[in-house]
Motif scaffolding. Structure first.
Motif, PDB file in Angstrom:
ATOM      1  N   THR A 156      -4.315  -0.764   4.634  1.00 48.39           N
ATOM      2  CA  THR A 156      -4.859   0.373   5.922  1.00 48.39           C
ATOM      3  C   THR A 156      -3.562   0.555   6.440  1.00 48.39           C
ATOM      4  OG1 THR A 156      -4.381  -1.837   7.227  1.00 48.39           O
ATOM      5  CG2 THR A 156      -6.648  -1.597   6.740  1.00 48.39           C
ATOM      6  N   THR A 157      -3.551   1.945   6.967  1.00 43.49           N
ATOM      7  CA  THR A 157      -2.437   2.531   7.448  1.00 43.49           C
ATOM      8  C   THR A 157      -3.252   3.627   8.662  1.00 43.49           C
ATOM      9  OG1 THR A 157      -0.491   3.937   7.069  1.00 43.49           O
ATOM     10  CG2 THR A 157      -2.438   4.452   5.743  1.00 43.49           C
ATOM     11  N   LYS A 158      -2.007   4.087   9.233  1.00 43.32           N
ATOM     12  CA  LYS A 158      -2.331   5.080  10.573  1.00 43.32           C
ATOM     13  C   LYS A 158      -2.216   6.416   9.818  1.00 43.32           C
ATOM     14  CE  LYS A 158      -1.352   5.369  15.240  1.00 43.32           C
ATOM     15  NZ  LYS A 158      -0.518   4.985  16.441  1.00 43.32           N
ATOM     16  N   GLY A 159      -3.240   7.423   9.968  1.00 37.32           N
ATOM     17  CA  GLY A 159      -3.333   8.626   9.248  1.00 37.32           C
ATOM     18  C   GLY A 159      -4.533   9.391   9.630  1.00 37.32           C
TER      19      GLY A 159
ATOM     20  N   ASN B 281      -2.435  12.815   1.143  1.00 35.89           N
ATOM     21  CA  ASN B 281      -2.662  11.356   1.109  1.00 35.89           C
ATOM     22  C   ASN B 281      -2.720  10.955  -0.457  1.00 35.89           C
ATOM     23  OD1 ASN B 281      -4.343   8.802   0.812  1.00 35.89           O
ATOM     24  ND2 ASN B 281      -4.623   9.147   3.143  1.00 35.89           N
TER      25      ASN B 281
ATOM     26  N   ARG C  70       3.918   9.552   7.694  1.00 31.16           N
ATOM     27  CA  ARG C  70       4.088   8.122   8.003  1.00 31.16           C
ATOM     28  C   ARG C  70       4.872   7.377   6.944  1.00 31.16           C
ATOM     29  NH1 ARG C  70       2.717   5.706  12.561  1.00 31.16           N
ATOM     30  NH2 ARG C  70       2.414   3.282  12.276  1.00 31.16           N
ATOM     31  N   HIS C  71       4.501   7.696   5.819  1.00 32.46           N
ATOM     32  CA  HIS C  71       5.309   6.878   4.604  1.00 32.46           C
ATOM     33  C   HIS C  71       6.559   7.852   4.037  1.00 32.46           C
ATOM     34  CE1 HIS C  71       1.196   4.943   4.737  1.00 32.46           C
ATOM     35  NE2 HIS C  71       2.194   3.708   4.755  1.00 32.46           N
TER      36      HIS C  71
ATOM     37  N   LEU D 218      -6.705  -6.693  12.313  1.00 33.23           N
ATOM     38  CA  LEU D 218      -7.830  -5.382  11.893  1.00 33.23           C
ATOM     39  C   LEU D 218      -8.163  -5.991  10.381  1.00 33.23           C
ATOM     40  CD1 LEU D 218      -6.856  -1.627  11.473  1.00 33.23           C
ATOM     41  CD2 LEU D 218      -8.213  -3.070   9.913  1.00 33.23           C
TER      42      LEU D 218
ATOM     43  N   MET E 221      -1.790   2.826  -0.148  1.00 35.28           N
ATOM     44  CA  MET E 221      -1.806   4.439   0.295  1.00 35.28           C
ATOM     45  C   MET E 221      -0.872   4.812   1.140  1.00 35.28           C
ATOM     46  SD  MET E 221      -5.059   5.746   2.737  1.00 35.28           S
ATOM     47  CE  MET E 221      -6.618   6.051   1.632  1.00 35.28           C
TER      48      MET E 221
ATOM     49  N   MET F 239      -3.745  -3.706  21.679  1.00 34.53           N
ATOM     50  CA  MET F 239      -3.755  -2.891  20.669  1.00 34.53           C
ATOM     51  C   MET F 239      -4.055  -3.697  19.252  1.00 34.53           C
ATOM     52  SD  MET F 239      -3.365   0.345  19.457  1.00 34.53           S
ATOM     53  CE  MET F 239      -3.186   1.022  18.024  1.00 34.53           C
ATOM     54  N   LEU F 240      -4.827  -3.168  18.410  1.00 32.71           N
ATOM     55  CA  LEU F 240      -5.112  -4.237  17.363  1.00 32.71           C
ATOM     56  C   LEU F 240      -4.206  -3.939  16.248  1.00 32.71           C
ATOM     57  CD1 LEU F 240      -7.793  -5.808  16.544  1.00 32.71           C
ATOM     58  CD2 LEU F 240      -8.528  -3.704  15.405  1.00 32.71           C
ATOM     59  N   SER F 241      -3.341  -5.089  15.970  1.00 31.47           N
ATOM     60  CA  SER F 241      -2.396  -5.039  14.747  1.00 31.47           C
ATOM     61  C   SER F 241      -3.209  -4.696  13.361  1.00 31.47           C
ATOM     62  CB  SER F 241      -1.565  -6.531  14.638  1.00 31.47           C
ATOM     63  OG  SER F 241      -2.181  -7.490  14.420  1.00 31.47           O
ATOM     64  N   GLU F 242      -2.260  -4.444  12.314  1.00 28.61           N
ATOM     65  CA  GLU F 242      -2.923  -4.152  11.211  1.00 28.61           C
ATOM     66  C   GLU F 242      -3.250  -5.665  10.448  1.00 28.61           C
ATOM     67  OE1 GLU F 242       0.352  -2.784   8.617  1.00 28.61           O
ATOM     68  OE2 GLU F 242      -1.136  -2.514   6.928  1.00 28.61           O
TER      69      GLU F 242
ATOM     70  N   ALA G 271      -6.978   4.898   5.906  1.00 26.25           N
ATOM     71  CA  ALA G 271      -6.108   5.518   6.852  1.00 26.25           C
ATOM     72  C   ALA G 271      -6.879   6.001   8.190  1.00 26.25           C
ATOM     73  CB  ALA G 271      -5.288   7.049   6.144  1.00 26.25           C
ATOM     74  N   LEU G 272      -6.498   5.650   9.149  1.00 29.52           N
ATOM     75  CA  LEU G 272      -7.406   5.598  10.331  1.00 29.52           C
ATOM     76  C   LEU G 272      -6.340   6.266  11.476  1.00 29.52           C
ATOM     77  CD1 LEU G 272      -9.111   1.994  10.772  1.00 29.52           C
ATOM     78  CD2 LEU G 272     -10.089   4.304  10.397  1.00 29.52           C
TER      79      LEU G 272
ATOM     80  N   ASP H 187       4.356  -2.871  11.744  1.00 31.29           N
ATOM     81  CA  ASP H 187       3.076  -3.019  11.796  1.00 31.29           C
ATOM     82  C   ASP H 187       2.499  -1.492  11.981  1.00 31.29           C
ATOM     83  OD1 ASP H 187       0.524  -4.642  12.445  1.00 31.29           O
ATOM     84  OD2 ASP H 187       0.229  -2.857  13.197  1.00 31.29           O
ATOM     85  N   HIS H 188       1.641  -1.219  11.163  1.00 31.40           N
ATOM     86  CA  HIS H 188       1.059   0.237  11.016  1.00 31.40           C
ATOM     87  C   HIS H 188       0.320   0.847  12.170  1.00 31.40           C
ATOM     88  CE1 HIS H 188       2.773   1.640   7.200  1.00 31.40           C
ATOM     89  NE2 HIS H 188       2.406   0.292   6.620  1.00 31.40           N
ATOM     90  N   PHE H 189      -0.154  -0.141  12.984  1.00 34.83           N
ATOM     91  CA  PHE H 189      -1.174   0.287  13.877  1.00 34.83           C
ATOM     92  C   PHE H 189      -0.452   0.108  15.492  1.00 34.83           C
ATOM     93  CE2 PHE H 189      -4.264   0.183  10.652  1.00 34.83           C
ATOM     94  CZ  PHE H 189      -4.797   1.436  10.684  1.00 34.83           C
ATOM     95  N   THR H 190       0.343  -0.895  15.321  1.00 36.69           N
ATOM     96  CA  THR H 190       0.883  -0.897  16.777  1.00 36.69           C
ATOM     97  C   THR H 190       2.258  -0.220  16.818  1.00 36.69           C
ATOM     98  OG1 THR H 190       2.048  -3.275  16.019  1.00 36.69           O
ATOM     99  CG2 THR H 190      -0.157  -3.145  17.033  1.00 36.69           C
TER     100      THR H 190
ATOM    101  N   ALA I 293      -6.684   2.278  15.433  1.00 37.50           N
ATOM    102  CA  ALA I 293      -7.755   1.013  15.126  1.00 37.50           C
ATOM    103  C   ALA I 293      -8.603   0.902  16.289  1.00 37.50           C
ATOM    104  CB  ALA I 293      -6.683  -0.112  14.936  1.00 37.50           C
TER     105      ALA I 293
ATOM    106  N   VAL J 184       0.475   7.989   3.302  1.00 33.47           N
ATOM    107  CA  VAL J 184       0.019   9.408   3.996  1.00 33.47           C
ATOM    108  C   VAL J 184       1.491  10.063   4.538  1.00 33.47           C
ATOM    109  CG1 VAL J 184      -0.796   9.880   6.263  1.00 33.47           C
ATOM    110  CG2 VAL J 184      -1.656   7.825   4.882  1.00 33.47           C
ATOM    111  N   GLU J 185       1.220  11.234   4.432  1.00 35.38           N
ATOM    112  CA  GLU J 185       2.581  12.261   4.796  1.00 35.38           C
ATOM    113  C   GLU J 185       2.820  12.012   6.241  1.00 35.38           C
ATOM    114  OE1 GLU J 185       3.388  16.917   3.589  1.00 35.38           O
ATOM    115  OE2 GLU J 185       1.885  16.529   4.931  1.00 35.38           O
TER     116      GLU J 185
END
Lengths: 321, 321
Positions: free
Chosen positions: B120-123, A126, A50-51, B7, A45, B1-4, B88-89, A317-320, B92, A47-48
């Motif tokens: 999984t990705t941020k968005g 997306n 982000r990627h 998660l 996936m 913070m939860l990593s990808e 996309a979240l 890492d996409h979340f941290t 997390a 995302v605008e």
């Protein structure tokens, strides 16, 4: 205003000889698997913001979204068969759709990967593609298959995509010509589909992964799953053409942990060196030997002289981050 | 913070007997298709604020995202095998992830549909699921397979999901108990997987579609692809429990073109009436006969007395509405 039905009809539903038994237009697509083959499946996936940057050029974006998915098939050694596309768009703009579908189909056609279905909806931009490939049972290049004594190989070059990002963000000064050259690697990565297929078919390689979040982190997944360690010669890492002109510290950082490379990192026994080079040569893809799988856990980074390097690197890492 | 990585490990990667040859954790998942079977594939993307309200309850959301995809397999008559989830979240959040994965897996387990991979990705919150099912060649319930003289059937009831939406939007006054009852159909639709599989396996039905954008529009896809027309008895349409208590105009509008129903609309020859009822009875799914496929193009809406109805209805379109 373009309706959802017209959008699909005009930009994504093509009348051409189909690999799918049933393509776009029903509740499901139907594929008839080749008897005896396994199916490899991956979803990515994008995302605008982000990627890719807001306002990204749509032809390149169509290419890149499929490229990162084909890269996952390549890292498994699978032959591309088909894909689905789910697309959330703020608005159905004809120019954007024309460009995006042009970029997507150019790459899809080059790899005989048929778009068989998907979904379109209004929403923040997306793009979610799921790809399907085929390979023979037992041929997959799995992350858990690295063996002690294996060489570590890299296809192509690393770091120019990261350098382009640094240029755009003004983290690193880059003249316009350099930025433009490096940016090709960021916007239009080359999935190493033929190389991955050949390494799997010829049983030449053991483990493989595609480098999307940076080599050190991605190689780390192979090490963890294979329960092995490795030594990596950072100065042997093949830098992209633009990055190769920069200083050692930047070259080391961006080849070892740049990200967005979409090259293959694979392991193969030392006895297969000639076979690896022959396979790579036959698909005109350069490969470089950059390290060794070892029994001792952990990843040891060394310079050309074999001295330990203490680089401060981290995988994306996409979340941290 | 939860990593990808954490998660995926904590909420989506489960240690249990696997149908997949290789599941979550590599570049691709590997499926070994059952010899001789076709694979049915569908992707649906759900966007916050478009397909569900911001702040939607995560357990219900996990259920609904998979339900709408399983509904596509049902409309083809395929047996669920596996799915991928791309998510996309904005962040997390543990509570949300726990709820979402609980709702998703409860429905997945009920249908033996294994989560084999994804992304999984941020968005901005966006959920894209691709489902894989299997069916015998020639058994698929295709949209282009309706025949002149076929009965038109509907599973379950229609309109309560649309009524709940009207209640939330204050388009229609609804007391709290009624809203709560109707909202179950909006938040937790029941994919008619067993019914679809049985209709396909027993070769009882010809064409089928699942009703997501409203019956009139979705039936229209069957008519267009099958190059036939139909007469639909609007007063025969089975209204949901709450909608059934409302006036005729609202009942007609929301059963004929409500949307978000996820019931099956299918056609079957008149000679198969007993077989349809027996199949539906064996999986405890009510079905209602509501019209007839005819040679004359177009869809004719009639009331219980057979008089033409001129309802102003429109199917939901994601880009023009």
């Amino acid at each position: 205003m373009l309706s959802e039905f017209d959008l699909i009809k005009h930009y994504f539903n093509r009348d051409r000889p189909a690999r799918a038994t049933l393509g776009i237009g029903d509740d499901c697509a139907l594929l008839t698997p080749t008897p005896g083959m396994q199916m490899a499946i991956s979803s990515d996936m994008l995302v605008e913001g982000r990627h890719f940057f807001a306002g990204a050029e749509p032809v390149q974006l169509g290419h890149k979204c499929l490229a990162v998915n084909l890269s996952d098939l390549a890292a498994m050694g699978a032959r591309p068969v088909a894909c689905t596309l789910a697309l959330a768009l703020p608005a159905a703009e004809r120019d954007w759709l024309h460009g995006f579908s042009t970029g997507l189909f150019a790459l899809a056609d080059a790899h005989d990967c048929e778009l068989i279905g998907g979904d379109t909806t209004k929403g923040p931009l997306n793009i979610c593609i799921t790809v399907f490939g085929e390979l023979q049972p037992g041929h997959a290049l799995r992350r858990d298959a690295a063996k002690v004594g294996d060489d570590i190989w890299i296809s192509g070059t690393l770091g120019d995509a990261r350098l382009a990002l640094a240029g755009y963000l003004n983290e690193v000064p880059l003249d316009e010509a350099s930025l433009r050259a490096a940016a090709v690697r960021m916007h239009a990565p080359t999935p190493r589909v033929e190389l991955g297929m050949l390494l799997a078919q010829q049983r030449v390689a053991h483990a493989a992964i595609d480098i999307s979040d940076g080599l050190v982190g991605d190689l780390g997944h192979i090490l963890a799953r294979s329960r092995v360690g490795a030594t990596l010669d950072v100065d042997a890492l093949p830098a992209g053409d633009v990055l190769a002109t920069r200083d050692t510290a930047l070259r080391r950082a961006y080849t070892a942990a740049g990200g967005d490379d979409y090259e293959l990192c694979f392991t193969a026994p030392a006895s297969a060196r000639a076979a690896v080079l022959a396979a790579a040569g036959s698909v005109a893809t350069p490969v470089t030997r950059v390290g060794r799988i070892e029994a001792e856990p952990g990843l040891r980074l060394v310079d050309a002289a074999g001295h330990a390097l203490d680089l401060k690197l981290s995988s994306f890492d996409h979340f941290t981050s």
